[in-house]
Design an enzyme around this catalytic site. Structure first.
Site, mmCIF file in Angstrom:
data_model
loop_
_atom_site.group_PDB
_atom_site.id
_atom_site.type_symbol
_atom_site.label_atom_id
_atom_site.label_comp_id
_atom_site.label_asym_id
_atom_site.label_seq_id
_atom_site.Cartn_x
_atom_site.Cartn_y
_atom_site.Cartn_z
ATOM 1 N N TYR A 174 22.233 29.229 -24.011
ATOM 2 C CA TYR A 174 23.325 28.335 -23.572
ATOM 3 C C TYR A 174 22.967 27.618 -22.265
ATOM 4 O O TYR A 174 23.601 26.613 -21.928
ATOM 5 C CB TYR A 174 24.638 29.101 -23.328
ATOM 6 C CG TYR A 174 25.205 29.878 -24.483
ATOM 7 C CD1 TYR A 174 24.718 29.732 -25.781
ATOM 8 C CD2 TYR A 174 26.248 30.780 -24.277
ATOM 9 C CE1 TYR A 174 25.240 30.477 -26.827
ATOM 10 C CE2 TYR A 174 26.781 31.518 -25.324
ATOM 11 C CZ TYR A 174 26.263 31.366 -26.593
ATOM 12 O OH TYR A 174 26.793 32.109 -27.605
ATOM 13 N N LYS A 228 22.346 37.107 -24.327
ATOM 14 C CA LYS A 228 21.585 37.238 -25.578
ATOM 15 C C LYS A 228 20.143 36.800 -25.382
ATOM 16 O O LYS A 228 19.896 35.784 -24.717
ATOM 17 C CB LYS A 228 22.238 36.403 -26.692
ATOM 18 C CG LYS A 228 23.733 36.674 -26.825
ATOM 19 C CD LYS A 228 24.404 35.950 -27.952
ATOM 20 C CE LYS A 228 25.910 36.008 -27.761
ATOM 21 N NZ LYS A 228 26.427 34.957 -26.853
ATOM 22 N N HIS A 236 19.745 37.110 -30.320
ATOM 23 C CA HIS A 236 20.680 36.031 -30.655
ATOM 24 C C HIS A 236 20.701 35.709 -32.151
ATOM 25 O O HIS A 236 21.751 35.401 -32.702
ATOM 26 C CB HIS A 236 20.349 34.784 -29.824
ATOM 27 C CG HIS A 236 21.519 33.905 -29.584
ATOM 28 N ND1 HIS A 236 21.636 33.083 -28.507
ATOM 29 C CD2 HIS A 236 22.655 33.691 -30.298
ATOM 30 C CE1 HIS A 236 22.783 32.421 -28.558
ATOM 31 N NE2 HIS A 236 23.411 32.775 -29.645
ATOM 32 N N ASP A 250 31.056 36.098 -22.341
ATOM 33 C CA ASP A 250 29.944 36.116 -23.302
ATOM 34 C C ASP A 250 29.091 34.867 -23.141
ATOM 35 O O ASP A 250 29.537 33.756 -23.422
ATOM 36 C CB ASP A 250 30.512 36.168 -24.730
ATOM 37 C CG ASP A 250 29.405 36.269 -25.770
ATOM 38 O OD1 ASP A 250 29.193 37.376 -26.275
ATOM 39 O OD2 ASP A 250 28.752 35.249 -26.045
#
Ligand code: A2P
Length: 276
Positions: free
Chosen positions: A58, A83, A113, A53
């Site tokens: 990120y 996301k 997100h 994930d």
């Protein structure tokens, strides 16, 4: 296989669109792009994880893709979530960028997100991303019951997943019930409370009684509520430990003791306060 059910081996949850979401995944939130992330994902794949994930926010999709290629595990055997970062405008264009960074033709799950600038505006773009084959399933993250109702009313398809923080301490029962009514699978991020819940006295007591670790107890509690988990770790031994959750069961009394830890009063909200 019944939609909404967990498969007979307990390893996956059947989503509303028929796709199967593995009950255990490695989360890579706050793992820096580069060798730390590549190693964590490579170890997870070696240790039998088949679900990773990540997210555009990120900044580590390249490392996830590199580890996936290095692992030699066939692409079709691994469930990959990314996301859409809702500070951007176009879920389709951003999905194409994610696929390029990940080095794959398609992701398995693509989530909004968080509901920045409202819960519905990005959904048509998410549906287009799915129609174009950029992702197999689409869903949301950090959406409250009210947000989900709006998306379900406005959209052509209902989100397959709502990924939220969930744990005995964040036991969002009313949100879970609302998701079940809409056939939206709740997925738990930060199931260890970003590590904080591991030292709780009740969790430790239950762990001792069960002859397991605190991480096992917190993760197993989610599984027994039908909720897939994506614990994060960058340590090989912890990644291994967090995968050992399919060979024991918490008793009804253990579950009840953990259920009593909730600090959200069974909220239907996804977050106590938004960060956007
Ligand atoms: P680290 O990455 O240094 O191993 P969550 O999944 O709830 O966000 O929790 C992640 C945090 O918990 C990270 O700080 C991670 O540290 C730590 N962690 C993950 N698994 C374990 C474990 N089995 N035992 C102890 N700490 C863990």
């Amino acid at each position: 296989m019944t939609v909404g059910a967990v498969t007979a081996d307990g390893r996956a949850r059947v989503l509303a669109d028929g796709n199967q979401l593995p009950m255990l995944g490695l989360g890579v939130w706050q793992v820096p792009n580069g060798p730390v992330c590549v190693n964590a994902v490579r170890w997870a794949l070696e240790l039998g994880y088949r679900h990773i994930d990540t997210a555009q926010a990120y900044g580590n999709e390249e490392s996830v893709g590199r580890a996936l290629r290095d692992s030699g595990v066939p692409r079709e055997d691994v469930f990959i979530t990314t996301k859409f970062y809702p500070g951007h405008r176009d879920p389709v264009a951003e999905a194409e960028q994610s696929l390029r960074r990940l080095g794959v033709d398609q992701v398995d799950l693509y989530l909004i997100h968080w509901p920045q600038r409202g819960p519905t505006w990005a959904w048509p773009g998410m549906e287009r991303a799915r129609e174009r084959g950029l992702t197999r399933s689409i869903g949301v993250s950090n959406f409250s019951a009210a947000d989900l109702d709006k998306v379900a009313t406005a959209g052509t398809v209902v989100p397959a997943v709502n990924q939220v923080q969930f744990s005995p301490f964040e036991d969002r029962r009313a949100l879970l019930a609302a998701c079940e009514r809409l056939n939206v699978a709740v997925e738990a991020y930060s199931p260890l409370g970003t590590g904080r819940h591991l030292s709780d006295a009740t969790v430790r007591r239950v762990a001792q009684r069960a002859g397991r670790t605190p991480a096992h107890v917190l993760l197993r509690w989610c599984l027994q509520h039908g909720i897939p988990v994506i614990p994060k770790s960058t340590h090989r031994e912890r990644i291994a430990e967090n995968a050992q959750i399919f060979d024991f069961t918490l008793s009804g009394a253990d579950m009840a003791e953990l259920d009593a830890l909730d600090r959200t009063r069974g909220t239907d909200r996804a977050l106590e306060r938004g960060w956007w």
